[in-house]
Design a protein around this motif. Structure first.
Motif, mmCIF file in Angstrom:
data_model
loop_
_atom_site.group_PDB
_atom_site.id
_atom_site.type_symbol
_atom_site.label_atom_id
_atom_site.label_comp_id
_atom_site.label_asym_id
_atom_site.label_seq_id
_atom_site.Cartn_x
_atom_site.Cartn_y
_atom_site.Cartn_z
ATOM 1 N N THR A 3 0.803 -1.146 -0.039
ATOM 2 C CA THR A 3 0.062 -0.123 0.006
ATOM 3 C C THR A 3 0.770 1.414 -0.021
ATOM 4 N N SER A 4 0.613 2.035 -1.046
ATOM 5 C CA SER A 4 1.323 3.399 -0.813
ATOM 6 C C SER A 4 1.258 4.128 0.449
ATOM 7 N N SER A 5 2.193 4.610 1.038
ATOM 8 C CA SER A 5 2.181 5.538 2.201
ATOM 9 C C SER A 5 3.260 6.219 2.431
ATOM 10 N N PRO A 6 3.626 7.198 3.167
ATOM 11 C CA PRO A 6 4.990 8.052 3.327
ATOM 12 C C PRO A 6 6.126 7.249 3.442
ATOM 13 N N VAL A 7 6.268 5.824 3.842
ATOM 14 C CA VAL A 7 7.277 5.313 4.096
ATOM 15 C C VAL A 7 7.613 4.400 2.974
ATOM 16 N N THR A 8 6.702 4.091 2.084
ATOM 17 C CA THR A 8 6.857 3.580 0.761
ATOM 18 C C THR A 8 7.557 4.580 -0.102
ATOM 19 N N ARG A 9 7.128 5.718 -0.016
ATOM 20 C CA ARG A 9 7.640 6.816 -0.790
ATOM 21 C C ARG A 9 9.076 7.181 -0.744
ATOM 22 N N ILE A 10 9.545 6.964 0.869
ATOM 23 C CA ILE A 10 10.833 7.328 0.985
ATOM 24 C C ILE A 10 12.007 6.331 0.422
ATOM 25 N N ARG A 11 11.308 4.920 0.706
ATOM 26 C CA ARG A 11 12.037 3.934 -0.220
ATOM 27 C C ARG A 11 12.290 4.363 -1.626
ATOM 28 N N ASP A 12 11.255 4.881 -2.208
ATOM 29 C CA ASP A 12 11.156 5.240 -3.566
ATOM 30 C C ASP A 12 12.409 6.137 -3.889
ATOM 31 N N HIS A 13 12.161 7.290 -3.087
ATOM 32 C CA HIS A 13 13.061 8.391 -3.363
ATOM 33 C C HIS A 13 14.547 7.692 -3.250
ATOM 34 N N ALA A 14 14.829 6.891 -2.193
ATOM 35 C CA ALA A 14 16.193 6.295 -1.764
ATOM 36 C C ALA A 14 16.453 5.384 -3.064
ATOM 37 N N THR A 15 15.696 4.970 -3.783
ATOM 38 C CA THR A 15 15.967 4.058 -4.857
ATOM 39 C C THR A 15 16.273 5.072 -6.327
ATOM 40 N N VAL A 16 15.567 6.082 -6.353
ATOM 41 C CA VAL A 16 15.508 6.815 -7.463
ATOM 42 C C VAL A 16 16.632 7.665 -7.665
ATOM 43 N N ARG A 17 16.812 8.353 -6.351
ATOM 44 C CA ARG A 17 18.092 9.738 -6.194
ATOM 45 C C ARG A 17 18.691 9.202 -4.640
ATOM 46 N N PRO A 18 19.241 8.231 -4.462
ATOM 47 C CA PRO A 18 19.802 7.930 -3.179
ATOM 48 C C PRO A 18 20.922 8.804 -2.625
ATOM 49 N N HIS A 19 21.511 9.623 -3.543
ATOM 50 C CA HIS A 19 22.577 10.577 -2.776
ATOM 51 C C HIS A 19 22.005 12.130 -2.620
ATOM 52 N N ALA A 20 20.711 12.284 -3.078
ATOM 53 C CA ALA A 20 20.267 13.493 -2.949
ATOM 54 C C ALA A 20 19.881 13.950 -1.309
ATOM 55 N N VAL A 21 19.979 15.241 -1.141
ATOM 56 C CA VAL A 21 20.011 15.437 0.426
ATOM 57 C C VAL A 21 18.258 15.478 0.724
ATOM 58 N N ALA A 22 18.058 14.778 1.682
ATOM 59 C CA ALA A 22 16.438 14.621 2.175
ATOM 60 C C ALA A 22 16.431 15.507 3.541
ATOM 61 N N LEU A 23 17.318 15.221 4.373
ATOM 62 C CA LEU A 23 17.343 16.018 5.538
ATOM 63 C C LEU A 23 18.469 16.865 6.085
ATOM 64 N N ARG A 24 18.692 17.900 6.952
ATOM 65 C CA ARG A 24 19.799 18.357 7.328
ATOM 66 C C ARG A 24 19.326 19.001 8.878
ATOM 67 N N ASP A 25 20.300 18.537 9.628
ATOM 68 C CA ASP A 25 20.253 19.207 10.861
ATOM 69 C C ASP A 25 21.514 19.778 11.432
ATOM 70 N N LYS A 26 21.521 20.589 12.520
ATOM 71 C CA LYS A 26 22.761 21.331 12.851
ATOM 72 C C LYS A 26 23.436 20.493 14.046
ATOM 73 N N HIS A 27 24.702 20.378 13.976
ATOM 74 C CA HIS A 27 25.324 19.359 15.024
ATOM 75 C C HIS A 27 26.713 20.237 15.281
ATOM 76 N N LEU A 28 26.551 20.640 16.552
ATOM 77 C CA LEU A 28 28.109 21.488 16.879
ATOM 78 C C LEU A 28 28.330 22.702 15.904
ATOM 79 N N GLY A 29 27.039 23.117 15.356
ATOM 80 C CA GLY A 29 27.288 24.421 14.796
ATOM 81 C C GLY A 29 27.547 24.170 13.239
ATOM 82 N N VAL A 30 27.554 22.868 12.914
ATOM 83 C CA VAL A 30 27.741 22.626 11.354
ATOM 84 C C VAL A 30 26.526 21.782 10.754
ATOM 85 N N TRP A 31 26.016 22.308 9.751
ATOM 86 C CA TRP A 31 24.777 21.628 9.112
ATOM 87 C C TRP A 31 25.137 20.002 8.490
#
Length: 612
Positions: A3-31
């Motif tokens: 069944t299509s759901s947000p998690v299956t969509r994440i799997r699809d993005h990882a398959t089609v464009r695995p090296h594109a940036v999905a999320l960013r957070d700041k750790h010790l002042g660096v993204w």
């Protein structure tokens, strides 16, 4: 096929464009970047870890943390394991945490740090189903706590890795077995009039919201996509932030940037320069107040330049409003000059230079605030929805904006107004399943015909745009029998940069009064310019000059109101309203009953004094 759901969509993005940036957070002042491949890998490990802990389809996982990648990983990992997430606001006191854990029957909780772990341990007796407390930040926990329920995040992921090694196809099989009717999440309502209720949203509900809001572009034109940047800063326990952060990201492949904290949002906005930005009214009011503060401290020349171009922006805002939000050739030319001279720098400072779509929702907002941002070139739109309809109802669309309304019904969405009560009703596939373990409460709002009673009172403008006048439970009926909408008056008061909170009182009374909370930053800066010394919030509100300042605001608002709507007396609140003190909900909505009880003597004194 799963069944299509947000998690299956994440799997699809990882398959089609695995090296594109999905999320960013700041750790010790660096993204720090998470690619789609990284994101999907950790979602799988979290899903396997839940299975290793014995979670079964329909079980619940609580998440008690600030916005950060692990929030989404824990959420999507639960969905991969056919479990449902339960968001817990970081500001929830221990008593509310205990209620949510007990009511939901959560079996695992993700607790961010020592503070949240302590809250959980304080209420363990109310959470008999809890099997694991997974913590993210080890400081103050790792060497001081020894409890069988505790598990660090790294060990949790390692448990998932071990389970995957032993059962490599388990998550794939679990995802393939998912059904549209599966519970995706429990989102607890604000609880303004009683204990929070868990609204059950199914995968089908969520997928409908994704289709309408993301894929078909009911908000943005064009729809959100991989080139869009978003800043995640409002609590993910709220349905609106879940849409813009989690579901837009999963469906459209937008890049999510997590704010470091509530205090750093202005700085993070400037760093990220998002293209799509959602905020509740309080955020937009705060940003506008910040402009006032910065300009008041600028040089004489800069103040003069700003004053001129802000007057131009006000005229532009009025003209844009009159034209549905679209520019004419003349306004585009005027704005183009202003952009070079002033607006570009102002928007850059606000972190809105690249915003192509901005929205305000979750509560009413003063039209003046929207008009300000429209005038300086931020494309503002007021939208409407609620937890119980997966935040899908109406929106103002580009070029068809009607200020003071929440826009038109989305495609595939039915909206009508009850002729007898004026209550707004909605019906569509995103309407929730019901309240968790509360069939009576569900029956009160959800009819057998699928119509959801929203509890909001509204009216049609020009036959197409919906205007919300108030919450049904908040309507004031004066002693003279007049029906008054307090939120409209409160929003007029809060449009002032000096007012943070306004609570209009008058049910059963001859006239209206108000309790007003000042905006500490702007009033404090004003007091310093006037050389008024003060030490605390309470001390500042006691200054006669401050009372006179707010009196001017009240008098100005009264000139725009009918006689029966005017505020005859007001008092300044001696403290900032707080969630932990029970005065605000976790979404910063005022608990009117709590305020009325807490300040009953003050209200009584206003009426006694005015009638004497």
């Amino acid at each position: 096929m799963s069944t299509s759901s947000p998690v299956t969509r994440i799997r699809d993005h990882a398959t089609v464009r695995p090296h594109a940036v999905a999320l960013r957070d700041k750790h010790l002042g660096v993204w720090r970047e998470y690619t789609w491949e990284d994101y999907w890998e950790q979602v799988q490990l979290a899903g396997h870890a839940y299975l290793a802990l014995g979670l079964e389809p329909g079980d619940r996982v609580a998440i008690h943390a600030e916005n950060r990648p692990e929030w989404l990983i824990a959420d999507m990992g639960a969905l991969a394991a056919r479990a449902a997430s339960v968001g817990v606001y970081p500001t929830n006191p221990a008593a509310e945490v205990g209620y949510l854990l007990g009511d939901s029957g959560a079996k695992v909780i993700l607790a961010e740090d020592q503070e949240q772990v302590d809250k959980t341990f304080e209420v363990l007796d109310q959470a008999p189903d809890l099997r694991k407390v997974v913590y993210l930040e080890p400081r103050g926990i790792r060497n001081r706590y020894d409890h069988e329920l505790l598990m660090p995040w790294e060990d949790f992921l390692e448990l998932g890795r071990e389970h995957r090694d032993a059962h490599p196809d388990a998550i794939a099989a679990t995802m393939d077995a998912a059904e549209p009717e599966d519970l995706a999440t429990l989102i607890y309502t604000s609880g303004t009039t009683g204990p929070p209720k868990g609204a059950m949203l199914s995968i089908a509900n969520v997928e409908f919201a994704i289709r309408i809001l993301a894929e078909e572009g009911a908000f943005t034109d064009p729809p959100p996509g991989p080139d869009d940047l978003l800043l995640s800063y409002l609590p993910l326990s709220h349905v609106a932030e879940r849409i813009f952060t989690t579901w837009f990201n999963a469906s459209a492949g937008t890049q999510v940037n997590f704010a470091e904290s509530a205090e750093t949002v202005p700085a993070n906005l400037r760093e990220v320069q998002p293209t799509v930005l959602f905020g509740v009214p309080r955020i937009w009011e705060k940003l506008l107040a910040g402009v006032e503060i910065r300009l008041s401290g600028a040089s004489w020349f800069k103040r003069k330049v700003a004053a001129y171009w802000l007057k131009v922006a006000d005229r532009l805002g009025h003209q844009l409003v009159a034209n549905g939000g679209a520019h004419t050739a003349r306004t585009r030319l005027v704005y183009g000059i202003g952009y070079v001279v002033f607006y570009r720098a102002l928007k850059d400072r606000l972190g809105m230079r690249k915003v192509r779509y901005a929205a305000s929702g979750a509560a009413p907002i003063a039209p003046e605030v929207l008009r300000f941002f429209m005038g300086i070139g931020v494309p503002m739109h007021e939208v409407y929805g609620m937890t119980e309809n997966t935040a899908v109802a109406t929106a103002n669309r580009p070029g068809r904006i009607r200020l003071g309304t929440v826009g038109e019904a989305h495609p595939g969405v039915e909206v009508r107004i009850d002729e007898a009560t004026g209550e707004i009703l909605t019906r569509h596939p995103g309407v929730f399943v019901g309240y968790w373990r509360k069939p009576e409460a569900t029956a009160e709002v959800l009819g057998a015909d699928g119509w959801l009673r929203t509890g909001d009172v509204g009216e049609w403008v020009e036959g197409t745009h919906l205007k919300i006048t108030d919450r049904m439970k908040d309507i004031i009926i004066t002693a003279g029998g007049k029906n008054i909408s307090p939120s409209m008056i409160e929003n007029e008061l809060k449009a002032s940069p000096y007012v943070r909170e306004a609570i209009v009182v008058g049910d059963g009374r001859k006239y209206l009064t108000a309790l007003i909370g000042i905006e500490l930053d702007t009033v404090g800066e004003w007091a310093q310019r006037k050389q008024l010394g003060f030490s605390t919030y309470k001390d500042l509100t006691a200054k006669p000059e401050v009372v006179e300042l707010i009196s001017g605001v009240v008098k100005d608002v009264n000139t725009r109101l009918a006689q029966v709507e005017q505020v005859k007396e007001f008092r300044l609140l001696p403290k900032e309203l707080d969630h932990e003190d029970g005065e605000l909900t976790a979404t910063q909505k005022v608990k009117r009953s709590a305020i009325a009880q807490m300040f009953d003597d003050t209200v009584s004194e206003m009426y006694a004094r005015s009638s004497s």
